[in-house]
Design an enzyme around this catalytic site. Structure first.
Site, PDB file in Angstrom:
ATOM      1  N   ASP A   1       0.897  -1.220  -0.060  1.00 41.65           N
ATOM      2  CA  ASP A   1       0.081  -0.048  -0.159  1.00 41.65           C
ATOM      3  C   ASP A   1       1.005   1.351   0.104  1.00 41.65           C
ATOM      4  O   ASP A   1       1.981   1.264   0.168  1.00 41.65           O
ATOM      5  CB  ASP A   1      -0.823  -0.100   1.130  1.00 41.65           C
ATOM      6  CG  ASP A   1      -2.171   0.813   0.847  1.00 41.65           C
ATOM      7  OD1 ASP A   1      -1.998   1.857  -0.179  1.00 41.65           O
ATOM      8  OD2 ASP A   1      -3.308   0.836   1.375  1.00 41.65           O
TER       9      ASP A   1
HETATM   10  C1  BGC Z   1      -4.850   3.363  -0.066  1.00 38.05           C
HETATM   11  C2  BGC Z   1      -5.358   2.211  -1.178  1.00 38.05           C
HETATM   12  C3  BGC Z   1      -5.009   2.952  -2.328  1.00 38.05           C
HETATM   13  C4  BGC Z   1      -3.746   3.612  -2.454  1.00 38.05           C
HETATM   14  C5  BGC Z   1      -3.446   4.264  -3.856  1.00 38.05           C
HETATM   15  C6  BGC Z   1      -3.701   3.958  -0.219  1.00 38.05           C
HETATM   16  O1  BGC Z   1      -3.750   5.148   0.804  1.00 38.05           O
HETATM   17  O2  BGC Z   1      -5.144   2.724   1.279  1.00 38.05           O
HETATM   18  O3  BGC Z   1      -6.444   1.579  -1.029  1.00 38.05           O
HETATM   19  O4  BGC Z   1      -5.373   1.982  -3.250  1.00 38.05           O
HETATM   20  O5  BGC Z   1      -3.413   4.555  -1.582  1.00 38.05           O
HETATM   21  O6  BGC Z   1      -4.106   5.392  -4.082  1.00 38.05           O
END
Ligand code: BGC
Length: 763
Positions: A295
């Site tokens: 993530d």
């Molecule tokens: C979120 C994810 C997301 C990623 C990219 C993160 O902060 O937890 O779900 O896909 O950002 O935007």
């Protein structure tokens, strides 16, 4: 290389990466041709180029997390040209993706195409209901279709990959991200998880209108303490296996080619470096052949968690545990090469991670035509089409749950009834687009006001009063949202309009940016002056219909007591107002059922229907030494599976093929459902079981099957279900998945609380 040798390598790889029970998993089937091409490419790659494939940066212009330190745009461009950036997120549009792809292809030595990812959570530009809402349809096929449209629009805008579906089972309405998932049930969640994967990926990932899915967040993010985003998780293997993992497994079985780590730790180990999750379960037991992306900076955050001393340490832990791609963590590129040279990380681990990334790129057909997604013409013609909006409208009305309808106040008449429409949210064209709205055009939703105006015969029968301002400064960049609690302008006018109307439709709920990532709340009551407005309106008119627009379960205790009709309309997307009007005027008979329990108050959280018995269950007598609260009951205000219709249904003749079955046999279940009302309607017939004695405790109820049926007024239907031994199985005390002999209760009914009951024995 001879074909035979190649086959042996592929077989060997497949055997190494999966246990016998997951062999049927489409994820474990490798394409020998692709594997040869990957081997050829790998053999030409330098260590730097390999690291590049494991590196993902965001476009500098759209970020969902803290901005990277010191990564100048020029540096980024140079890295792309040297083949050090295998993937980017947040580059969107046919033109931008083409330009970025060109940089990599025209400058890098091996011309490996980049893969572009983006958060397409409930639509790209045609917005569908937020996923929690769509789960209320109990129609996974609808989610497959809306995800299909989202994929077609995204692919037309140059994207190859969505960071969806989010399949976290969530039991705590305080968490802002409950809106992104399918609610609290592993079974319902599994069906939606698989459906969304199939929608995004279609039948052929190499087609130019299918995109790779990314199943997230692996794992247990929905179990963060107090629902406070990014917080700690500490759960048992038993809960992990029985509750949290099933939707992930279903998504892997549906062929999802990527997974994403979760931000949280589990029992002291951040998910990003959880070898048990990533290597033992995902890549081992489930035979997952795709890749795992971290993530946002979750590898870098290992330092802040306090499990890595520096980025080098973090990179080592992550790659060893099975995280394959570093999203915005700036840990892999500076460190992996040194780690290999110092023999702290085995080259085979890097090769495996690179192979996985390249495999997905090959599967997408990017090596055949890296620009096939970048088509400006398609972008102009395939996005936001009338056909797509039609599906969005269907999805909107199917996602609505009728919570209360005393005295049949609904449906409303299209003429001859004076309707007061009240509330700022009623005219809002932006809030219904929801959180995580990808490329939705700001304020492009059909508002409730517009939807009702379209539907009504005479516009003069509808009078709108805005009421008090809900939020001052509605920008998502202006957090925390400021709820107006002092300026009462608008209440008096709203009350006057309500007093003179036959019926009031009052729109209440949440701003869309009250939910989503980072939007946890300690309170789930109506914010601002909404409760005050509600009480003022109820004091002058008894015929009040509340239309709720929200992204999480709310505390509706006062409303449930004092308002005759309540319509749960969530954040429904582009066609919100039309979808709600379809329901309000009876053009569509609502059939949605809650995918989450609605608590009586925030103190009951986490609340879920499939809880355990405990040694001292509360049998309703509130015995002081039973598991209960002294100031509220244990049960939900509106339970999981609950939802009304404009007609009524009666259940009878619940029958089993046998009251005793042996292992390997099936139980056939049948029930008769009759439409006892005056109009045609749909009902979600739900089957629950309870395993009375197990090697570990079992939930008091578990959803095991359901069917959505349509019945004419007065019509009836025998609904049949079949339960297999597998349906009765769970992860028990020996951590094996199997059905245990003993007695089971079984219910079939309209929700998780009501229903006909019988029982059977598994010998
Ligand atoms: C979120 C994810 C997301 C990623 C990219 C993160 O902060 O937890 O779900 O896909 O950002 O935007």
């Amino acid at each position: 290389m001879t074909r035979k040798l190649l086959l042996l390598i592929v077989l060997g790889y497949a055997l190494f990466s999966c246990k016998p029970e997951s062999v049927s998993n489409s994820n474990s089937q490798l394409n020998p041709e692709i594997e040869t091409k990957i081997s050829d490419l790998l053999s030409q790659m330098t260590l730097d180029e390999k690291m590049g494939q494991l590196n993902q940066y965001t476009s500098q212009w759209e970020m969902t997390g803290p901005a990277p330190q010191g990564a100048s745009q020029q540096h980024l461009l140079d890295q792309i040209k040297s083949g050090l950036v295998g993937s980017m997120l947040n580059v969107t549009g046919a033109e931008a993706t083409r330009k970025t792809q060109t940089l990599a292809l025209e400058n890098s030595r091996l011309k490996i195409p980049m893969i572009f990812g983006y958060d397409v959570i409930h639509g790209y530009q045609t917005m569908f209901p937020i996923p929690l809402a769509e789960a209320s349809s109990w129609e996974p096929e609808l989610a497959r279709r809306s995800s299909r449209v989202a994929a077609i629009e995204s692919a037309a805008a140059g994207l190859h990959w969505t960071f969806a579906p989010m399949v976290d089972v969530s039991r705590d309405a305080r968490w802002g991200r409950v809106m992104e998932g399918s609610g609290e049930d592993p079974y319902l969640g599994s069906l939606f998880a698989a459906a969304r994967v199939k929608g995004f990926q279609g039948d052929d990932l190499s087609a130019n209108n299918t995109i790779a899915a990314c199943v997230k967040h692996f794992a247990a993010y929905g179990f963060i303490e107090a629902g406070r985003d990014y917080n700690t998780v500490d759960i048992s293997e038993n809960t992990l296996r029985n509750v949290i993992l099933p939707p992930f497994k279903a998504a892997a079985d549906a062929g999802a080619v990527t997974f994403m780590n979760a931000f949280n730790e589990i029992g002291g180990t951040p998910s990003t470096i959880n070898t048990h999750l990533l290597r033992d379960i995902l890549k081992g037991e489930w035979g997952f052949n795709g890749f795992v992306v971290s993530d946002w900076n979750s590898i870098g955050e290992l330092l802040i968690h306090g499990v890595a001393a520096d980025t080098k340490d973090a990179a080592k832990l992550a790659i060893k545990a099975g995280s394959d791609m570093d999203m915005e963590g700036y840990c892999f590129v500076p460190n992996l090469k040194t780690l290999v040279e110092e023999k702290a990380v085995d080259l085979s681990l890097i090769d495996d991670a690179v192979r996985r990334v390249l495999r997905v790129k090959f599967q997408l057909g990017l090596f055949d035509d890296p620009y096939k997604y970048c088509d400006e013409n398609k972008e102009k013609t395939l996005i936001l089409t009338p056909e797509n909006l039609q599906i969005a409208r269907e999805a909107a009305r199917k996602s609505i749950v009728l919570l209360k309808n005393e005295g049949r106040l609904l449906p409303l008449r299209k003429e001859g009834q004076k309707i007061a429409l009240i509330g700022e949210l009623a005219a809002d064209k932006d809030v219904p687009l929801g959180s995580w709205r990808a490329k939705a055009i700001t304020s492009s939703a059909i508002s409730l006001l517009e939807g009702m105006q379209h539907a009504m015969a005479s516009p003069t029968d509808l009078i709108f009063a805005k009421g008090p301002v809900f939020i001052s400064g509605q920008s998502k960049f202006n957090l925390p949202l400021e709820f107006n609690t002092t300026d009462r302008t608008g209440i008096a006018e709203a009350v006057k309009v309500a007093r003179n109307a036959d019926v009031v439709v009052l729109a209440l709920g949440e701003n869309c940016f009250q939910t989503g990532e980072g939007r946890s709340q300690t309170d789930i009551k109506l914010k601002g002056l909404q409760q005050e407005l509600l009480e003022a309106i109820c004091a002058v008119n008894k015929n009040v219909v509340v239309v709720l627009m929200n992204g999480r379960p709310l505390d509706l205790s006062w409303m449930a007591e004092n308002v005759p009709s309540i319509v749960e309309a969530w954040h429904l997307g582009s066609e919100s107002g039309n979808g709600i009007a379809d329901v309000l005027f009876g053009d569509y008979n609502p059939a949605g059922k809650l995918p989450v329990s609605f608590p009586r108050n925030v103190g009951q959280l986490p609340l879920y229907y499939n809880h355990k018995s405990t040694g001292r269950p509360n049998n309703g007598d509130n015995n002081v030494f039973s598991s209960h609260f002294t100031d509220a009951s244990n049960d939900a205000l509106f339970p999981f599976g609950y939802g009304l219709s404009y007609t009524t249904f009666a259940y009878s003749d619940l029958k089993l093929s046998s009251s005793e079955i042996s292992k390997g046999e099936k139980v056939q279940v049948s029930v008769t459902v009759k439409n006892t009302g005056l109009v045609a309607g749909q009902e979600v017939v739900q089957l629950y079981i309870r395993d009375l004695v197990g090697s570990t405790t079992r939930p008091v109820k578990e959803l095991k099957a359901f069917e959505k049926i349509s019945l004419e007024a007065g019509g009836s239907q025998v609904v049949n279900f079949e339960l297999t031994e597998n349906d009765l199985a769970f992860w028990g005390a020996d951590n094996q998945f199997r059905a245990e002999s003993g007695d089971f209760n079984l219910w079939v009914g309209p929700n998780s609380v009501e229903g006909l009951k019988t029982s059977f024995k598994l010998k």
